[in-house]
Design a protein around this motif. Sequence first.
Motif, PDB file in Angstrom:
ATOM      1  N   PHE A  59      47.473  31.258  27.020  1.00  0.00           N
ATOM      2  CA  PHE A  59      48.939  30.543  28.255  1.00  0.00           C
ATOM      3  C   PHE A  59      48.419  30.763  29.031  1.00  0.00           C
ATOM      4  O   PHE A  59      47.958  29.724  30.559  1.00  0.00           O
ATOM      5  CB  PHE A  59      50.424  31.337  27.684  1.00  0.00           C
ATOM      6  CG  PHE A  59      51.066  30.687  28.733  1.00  0.00           C
ATOM      7  CD1 PHE A  59      51.784  29.372  28.500  1.00  0.00           C
ATOM      8  CD2 PHE A  59      51.387  31.233  29.480  1.00  0.00           C
ATOM      9  CE1 PHE A  59      52.868  29.303  29.602  1.00  0.00           C
ATOM     10  CE2 PHE A  59      52.595  31.550  30.631  1.00  0.00           C
ATOM     11  CZ  PHE A  59      53.081  30.312  30.596  1.00  0.00           C
ATOM     12  N   MET A  60      47.847  32.120  29.767  1.00  0.00           N
ATOM     13  CA  MET A  60      47.201  32.176  31.011  1.00  0.00           C
ATOM     14  C   MET A  60      45.959  31.336  31.423  1.00  0.00           C
ATOM     15  O   MET A  60      46.136  31.140  32.887  1.00  0.00           O
ATOM     16  CB  MET A  60      47.445  33.682  31.354  1.00  0.00           C
ATOM     17  CG  MET A  60      47.980  35.169  31.377  1.00  0.00           C
ATOM     18  SD  MET A  60      49.722  33.903  31.788  1.00  0.00           S
ATOM     19  CE  MET A  60      48.303  34.194  33.648  1.00  0.00           C
ATOM     20  N   ALA A 222      36.059  44.112  37.651  1.00  0.00           N
ATOM     21  CA  ALA A 222      34.324  45.469  37.207  1.00  0.00           C
ATOM     22  C   ALA A 222      35.114  46.641  37.093  1.00  0.00           C
ATOM     23  O   ALA A 222      34.877  46.660  35.373  1.00  0.00           O
ATOM     24  CB  ALA A 222      33.662  45.279  38.327  1.00  0.00           C
ATOM     25  N   ALA A 223      36.449  46.651  37.399  1.00  0.00           N
ATOM     26  CA  ALA A 223      37.655  47.775  36.628  1.00  0.00           C
ATOM     27  C   ALA A 223      37.944  48.043  35.208  1.00  0.00           C
ATOM     28  O   ALA A 223      37.584  48.638  34.395  1.00  0.00           O
ATOM     29  CB  ALA A 223      38.076  48.361  37.920  1.00  0.00           C
ATOM     30  N   PHE A 224      38.485  46.446  35.360  1.00  0.00           N
ATOM     31  CA  PHE A 224      39.316  45.862  34.027  1.00  0.00           C
ATOM     32  C   PHE A 224      38.245  45.948  32.865  1.00  0.00           C
ATOM     33  O   PHE A 224      38.182  45.870  31.869  1.00  0.00           O
ATOM     34  CB  PHE A 224      39.804  45.022  34.689  1.00  0.00           C
ATOM     35  CG  PHE A 224      40.936  44.705  35.174  1.00  0.00           C
ATOM     36  CD1 PHE A 224      42.526  46.047  34.920  1.00  0.00           C
ATOM     37  CD2 PHE A 224      41.778  44.346  35.979  1.00  0.00           C
ATOM     38  CE1 PHE A 224      43.275  46.085  35.621  1.00  0.00           C
ATOM     39  CE2 PHE A 224      43.162  44.228  37.209  1.00  0.00           C
ATOM     40  CZ  PHE A 224      43.405  44.988  36.463  1.00  0.00           C
ATOM     41  N   SER A 260      40.461  41.461  33.484  1.00  0.00           N
ATOM     42  CA  SER A 260      38.949  41.191  34.495  1.00  0.00           C
ATOM     43  C   SER A 260      38.565  39.616  34.611  1.00  0.00           C
ATOM     44  O   SER A 260      38.166  39.314  35.598  1.00  0.00           O
ATOM     45  CB  SER A 260      38.052  42.094  33.550  1.00  0.00           C
ATOM     46  OG  SER A 260      37.902  41.189  31.987  1.00  0.00           O
ATOM     47  N   VAL A 261      38.973  38.643  33.047  1.00  0.00           N
ATOM     48  CA  VAL A 261      39.265  37.205  33.535  1.00  0.00           C
ATOM     49  C   VAL A 261      39.921  36.374  34.627  1.00  0.00           C
ATOM     50  O   VAL A 261      39.909  35.757  35.529  1.00  0.00           O
ATOM     51  CB  VAL A 261      39.450  36.383  32.557  1.00  0.00           C
ATOM     52  CG1 VAL A 261      38.628  34.882  32.413  1.00  0.00           C
ATOM     53  CG2 VAL A 261      37.744  36.919  30.911  1.00  0.00           C
ATOM     54  N   MET A 262      41.200  37.292  34.515  1.00  0.00           N
ATOM     55  CA  MET A 262      42.341  37.012  35.899  1.00  0.00           C
ATOM     56  C   MET A 262      41.743  37.022  37.177  1.00  0.00           C
ATOM     57  O   MET A 262      41.721  35.647  38.119  1.00  0.00           O
ATOM     58  CB  MET A 262      42.903  37.346  35.705  1.00  0.00           C
ATOM     59  CG  MET A 262      44.008  36.375  34.148  1.00  0.00           C
ATOM     60  SD  MET A 262      45.593  37.986  33.978  1.00  0.00           S
ATOM     61  CE  MET A 262      46.683  37.482  35.490  1.00  0.00           C
ATOM     62  N   MET A 263      40.854  38.132  36.842  1.00  0.00           N
ATOM     63  CA  MET A 263      39.885  38.693  38.678  1.00  0.00           C
ATOM     64  C   MET A 263      38.792  37.483  38.910  1.00  0.00           C
ATOM     65  O   MET A 263      38.877  37.544  39.935  1.00  0.00           O
ATOM     66  CB  MET A 263      39.976  40.177  38.563  1.00  0.00           C
ATOM     67  CG  MET A 263      40.575  40.813  38.481  1.00  0.00           C
ATOM     68  SD  MET A 263      41.876  40.876  39.918  1.00  0.00           S
ATOM     69  CE  MET A 263      43.228  40.160  39.529  1.00  0.00           C
ATOM     70  N   TRP A 268      37.515  33.165  42.719  1.00  0.00           N
ATOM     71  CA  TRP A 268      36.523  32.033  42.771  1.00  0.00           C
ATOM     72  C   TRP A 268      37.616  31.773  43.285  1.00  0.00           C
ATOM     73  O   TRP A 268      37.667  30.748  44.105  1.00  0.00           O
ATOM     74  CB  TRP A 268      36.769  31.672  41.311  1.00  0.00           C
ATOM     75  CG  TRP A 268      35.913  29.993  41.245  1.00  0.00           C
ATOM     76  CD1 TRP A 268      35.028  29.562  41.608  1.00  0.00           C
ATOM     77  CD2 TRP A 268      36.843  28.716  41.847  1.00  0.00           C
ATOM     78  NE1 TRP A 268      34.821  28.350  41.757  1.00  0.00           N
ATOM     79  CE2 TRP A 268      36.326  27.642  41.465  1.00  0.00           C
ATOM     80  CE3 TRP A 268      38.098  28.874  42.123  1.00  0.00           C
ATOM     81  CZ2 TRP A 268      36.562  26.259  42.155  1.00  0.00           C
ATOM     82  CZ3 TRP A 268      39.038  27.299  41.537  1.00  0.00           C
ATOM     83  CH2 TRP A 268      38.315  26.285  41.871  1.00  0.00           C
ATOM     84  N   ASP A 269      38.976  31.670  43.655  1.00  0.00           N
ATOM     85  CA  ASP A 269      40.084  30.996  44.449  1.00  0.00           C
ATOM     86  C   ASP A 269      40.062  31.054  45.983  1.00  0.00           C
ATOM     87  O   ASP A 269      40.629  31.065  46.843  1.00  0.00           O
ATOM     88  CB  ASP A 269      41.312  30.840  43.765  1.00  0.00           C
ATOM     89  CG  ASP A 269      42.833  30.231  44.069  1.00  0.00           C
ATOM     90  OD1 ASP A 269      42.482  28.849  44.242  1.00  0.00           O
ATOM     91  OD2 ASP A 269      43.034  30.719  45.109  1.00  0.00           O
ATOM     92  N   SER A 270      39.718  32.223  46.187  1.00  0.00           N
ATOM     93  CA  SER A 270      39.428  33.067  47.254  1.00  0.00           C
ATOM     94  C   SER A 270      38.540  32.734  47.890  1.00  0.00           C
ATOM     95  O   SER A 270      38.796  32.678  49.434  1.00  0.00           O
ATOM     96  CB  SER A 270      40.123  34.624  47.224  1.00  0.00           C
ATOM     97  OG  SER A 270      38.647  35.031  46.311  1.00  0.00           O
ATOM     98  N   ILE A 271      36.833  32.375  47.215  1.00  0.00           N
ATOM     99  CA  ILE A 271      35.961  32.164  48.189  1.00  0.00           C
ATOM    100  C   ILE A 271      36.260  30.940  48.214  1.00  0.00           C
ATOM    101  O   ILE A 271      35.140  29.974  49.255  1.00  0.00           O
ATOM    102  CB  ILE A 271      35.094  32.599  47.796  1.00  0.00           C
ATOM    103  CG1 ILE A 271      35.541  31.851  46.642  1.00  0.00           C
ATOM    104  CG2 ILE A 271      35.649  34.259  47.724  1.00  0.00           C
ATOM    105  CD1 ILE A 271      33.208  32.465  45.780  1.00  0.00           C
ATOM    106  N   THR A 272      36.922  29.913  47.670  1.00  0.00           N
ATOM    107  CA  THR A 272      36.533  28.364  47.747  1.00  0.00           C
ATOM    108  C   THR A 272      37.600  27.764  48.440  1.00  0.00           C
ATOM    109  O   THR A 272      38.985  28.384  48.465  1.00  0.00           O
ATOM    110  CB  THR A 272      36.705  27.807  46.219  1.00  0.00           C
ATOM    111  OG1 THR A 272      37.593  28.192  45.692  1.00  0.00           O
ATOM    112  CG2 THR A 272      35.570  28.044  45.658  1.00  0.00           C
TER     113      THR A 272
END
Length: 344
Positions: A59-60, A222-224, A260-263, A268-272
Motif C-alpha cells: 500500500f505504501m 541507513a539506520a533503519f 528504509s525504503v520510505m527514507m 529523493w523527494d527532498s533533493i528534487t
Amino acid sequence: MGVQFGSFDEICQTAALVICPLIGSTQGIEPSCYSRNVEISGTLIFQPSTIFVHVVALFMTGIMIFHIRSKYTAVGRKEILMFFYLYAIIELLAFFLDSGIIPTANVSYPWFAAVYTGLITAAYTCLLINGFVGFQFAEDGTPLSLWLLRIAMLVTFGVSFFVAIATFKRIAGFDYAKPIGLWIIYILWPLVCTVIYVVSQLILVFRTLEDRWPIGDIVFGAAFFTVAQVILFAFSVTICDAIKHYIDGLFFFTLCMLLSVMMVYKYWDSITREDLEFSVGSKATVWEVKDPLLAGGADYGDEDSASNYTHAGPPASLVGGVSGKQLYQNGAGGRGYPPAMERY
C-alpha cells in the motif's frame, strides 16, 4: 551469533529466510524459533504478522509510486521508479512465500525462491545505479541512462537466478550444502550496494547542495537498514522467545526495511525540484503574464490606439460616425456618462 562467510547454518537457525528450506540439507535448515501459524479456511498461514507488514508495504509503495509519477520533470524520476516497482514485486512475492501459500514442499517453490533472489539482487543494483544518477554521468531520463540501468538489472537478475536455482538443484557444480555463491549475492551484495549508495549520496549533498536537511533522510534510512539486519540475524530468537512466538525477528526486519525504503523516497523527494512551467500534475501552477498585450496598465503607442478609420479628425465610430468618447463626453452636444434614461 557469528556469521561465517559462505555459510547459512547459523543465519537460518536464527531467521526464517525464504531460501532456508532449500539449503544446508535435503530438508533445509529450520529456525530454532519462529512466529505462530494461523489457520484460515483450512489453510495454514505462516508468519501472519509479517504478512500484514507486506500488505502495508504494498500500500505504501503504491502511494510513493503515485507521488513520484506526479513529479513529471524531477531529476531521476524514471530511474527511481524502477527501484520502487521492483520493491513492490518483491513484497508481493514475499507475501506468498513467507505465508506458505506456496508451500515449501511444492515443486514450484525453488523456482519462485530463485526469482525472489534475483529480484532482490536487481533491486539493490538499481539502488546502486540510482546513487550515481545525480552526478549526471549520463543525462537522466534519456534512453542511454534507462537502458544502462535496465541492462545492469537484467544481468544481475539473470546471474542471481541461475546461481540460486543451480544451488537448489545441485547443478553446474553448485551445491546447497556449500552455498557460497548464493551467500555472496544474497548477503554480501545488498550490503555492498547499500554502503556505496549511502556514501555517494553524502558526497552529492556536500558537494552540490546548499541544503543539509537531506542528510537526515540518509542517516535515518541507513539506520533503519542496519537495525533490520541486526534484529534479524542477532536478536530474532530472543524476540521470538520473549513474545511467546507471536512475532519474531522477520516481522521487525520487514518493517524496518519498509521504513528504509520510505527514507529513500523521502531523500529523493527532498533533493528534487519540479519545474512548474512544464508540470501537468496536481500541484497548483503559478501563472505569469509575459505578453505586454495581456498585462494591465500597458503604455500603448499612438499607432496601436488610433483607429484605422480616422480622417483628419477625432476617431469616429463605425456606427453613426460618432465615437463613444464624443457621444458620452460632458459638455455641449454630449450625453454624459452614465447616460440618462430616455423615453421614446
